[in-house]
Enzyme design. Structure first.
Site: not given
Ligand SMILES: [Zn+2]
Length: 380
Positions: A91-94, A144, A186, A213, A263, A306, A332
């Site tokens: 959302s951009g809050g962070f 948030d 939070q 958080g 993420d 690889c 990789h």
């Molecule tokens: Zn690899």
């Protein structure tokens, strides 16, 4: 939207299926981060080949550059970046709270200076949802208040109060076609605040819940604690997302604590420092020990890098600053994170998660350098 397929018998690990307008996501899932409408150094074909199911895009950054009007004209973020799979947008809050110079927190959002050119901008629940609607993400996040881990009890309390109020405002905003919205819990390491925040958000009936958080520079035990004290208050039939986390070993430990989605910028960020993730921990490809090592980054890895290149060759490319090295290490590392998630899903499915977890954790040596890189937040 979310089907809980199985819960592990000896931990809280879950197997699930998330259905979005752009496809089905098997959970637990790792989402590569495409902050600027690109997962750094990887094109959509490589994302598919590495096993990417869903990527993350970013409201704060895309709103500043190229600006939401351009993405609207392109027909949304999927078309603009030519990724036809699911997208979750932050959302951009962070970013507002971590990157920009905050000018003033107001009742309906934050007035801040762009980290880029200092121009005065405003982002609040209404704006964040409008931008995410224009981006056309499959999963939108509420706006948030994400305070640093050094916040006082009083600051944390205020942040939670604001987060709940803004979540309610986000809930009132119109959504994109088929778009679902996740709430963000939070409360830092404070159990009572986490509980009250989770309960208030669940009462607002979101489609999923994130634990926020938790990637703000806090030590690992505090991060695990924040998840442990929040998880019991999240509905079991909806997805749970730990924002901005983590290393492969941390993700497995968080899955054991009931988390479904992750993420993290780590795989692509450390790739650019010449670092590769393996199941034994990270290795520094630039190191002289690989000068004449003609084996792949990781034996048994079936990623493009690889299958085609040796450590000696990649080390050489890093030394002469050839872009191919960064691309191949990104391929990789991203593949490694995604393969660990695939193996985790298989282990939960076949009832072997406990054994898989013990073996993985026993083999994986965490690197202090990588944990410090995780703590640096600027890219996300
Ligand atoms: Zn690899």
């Amino acid at each position: 939207m979310f089907e809980l397929l199985k819960t592990d018998s000896e931990s809280k690990a879950r197997l699930g299926r998330l259905t979005t307008p752009h496809g089905i996501v098997q959970t637990p899932v790792f989402m590569p981060v495409g902050t600027q409408a690109s997962v750094k150094a990887l094109d959509p074909r490589e994302l598919r080949e590495t096993g990417t199911q869903i990527i993350l895009g970013n409201t704060y950054h895309l709103n500043i550059r190229p600006g939401i009007e351009i993405i609207r004209q392109a027909g949304g973020l999927h078309r603009f970046m030519n990724w036809d799979g699911p997208i979750l947008t932050d959302s951009g809050g962070f970013q507002v709270f971590s990157l920009s110079k905050i000018r003033k927190i107001k009742p309906h959002g934050v007035e801040f200076r762009s980290h880029l050119d200092g121009s005065l901008l405003f982002l609040g629940p209404r704006e964040a949802m409008e931008i995410q609607r224009a981006l056309g993400s499959d999963i939108a996040m509420v706006f948030d208040d994400c305070p640093p881990h050094t916040s006082t009890a009083r600051e944390l309390h205020a942040a939670v109060e604001r987060t709940i109020r803004w979540a309610g405002e986000c809930r009132q905003q119109p959504r994109g076609v088929g778009q679902v919205v996740f709430g963000i819990v939070q409360g830092g390491a404070n159990a009572a605040l986490r509980e009250s925040c989770a309960k208030a958000l669940v009462a607002l009936n979101f489609d999923g819940y994130a634990i926020g958080g938790v990637s703000v520079g806090e030590p690992e035990h505090e991060m695990m604690k924040a998840v442990e004290i929040t998880e019991p208050f999240l509905p079991s039939n909806q997805p749970r997302y730990a924002m901005g986390l983590g290393t492969p070993a941390q993700m497995i430990e968080l899955i054991a604590r009931g988390i479904d989605m992750f993420d993290c910028v780590l795989p692509t960020r450390v790739a650019r420092n010449g670092t590769a993730f393996t199941r034994k921990g990270t290795i520094i490809i630039k190191s002289a020990v690989y000068k004449a090592d003609f084996s792949p980054i990781e034996q048994g890895c079936d990623c493009f890098a690889c299958r085609h290149f040796t450590k000696a060759y990649l080390r050489h490319l890093l030394n002469v600053e050839e872009i191919l090295a960064l691309r191949m290490l990104s391929v990789h590392n991203t593949h490694m994170f995604l393969k660990v998630m695939e193996d985790t899903r298989n282990a939960i499915g076949s009832g072997n998660f406990g054994e898989f977890r013990r073996e993985f954790i026993a083999n994986y040596r965490p690197s202090r350098r990588v944990l410090l890189a995780r703590a640096a937040v600027a890219e996300r």
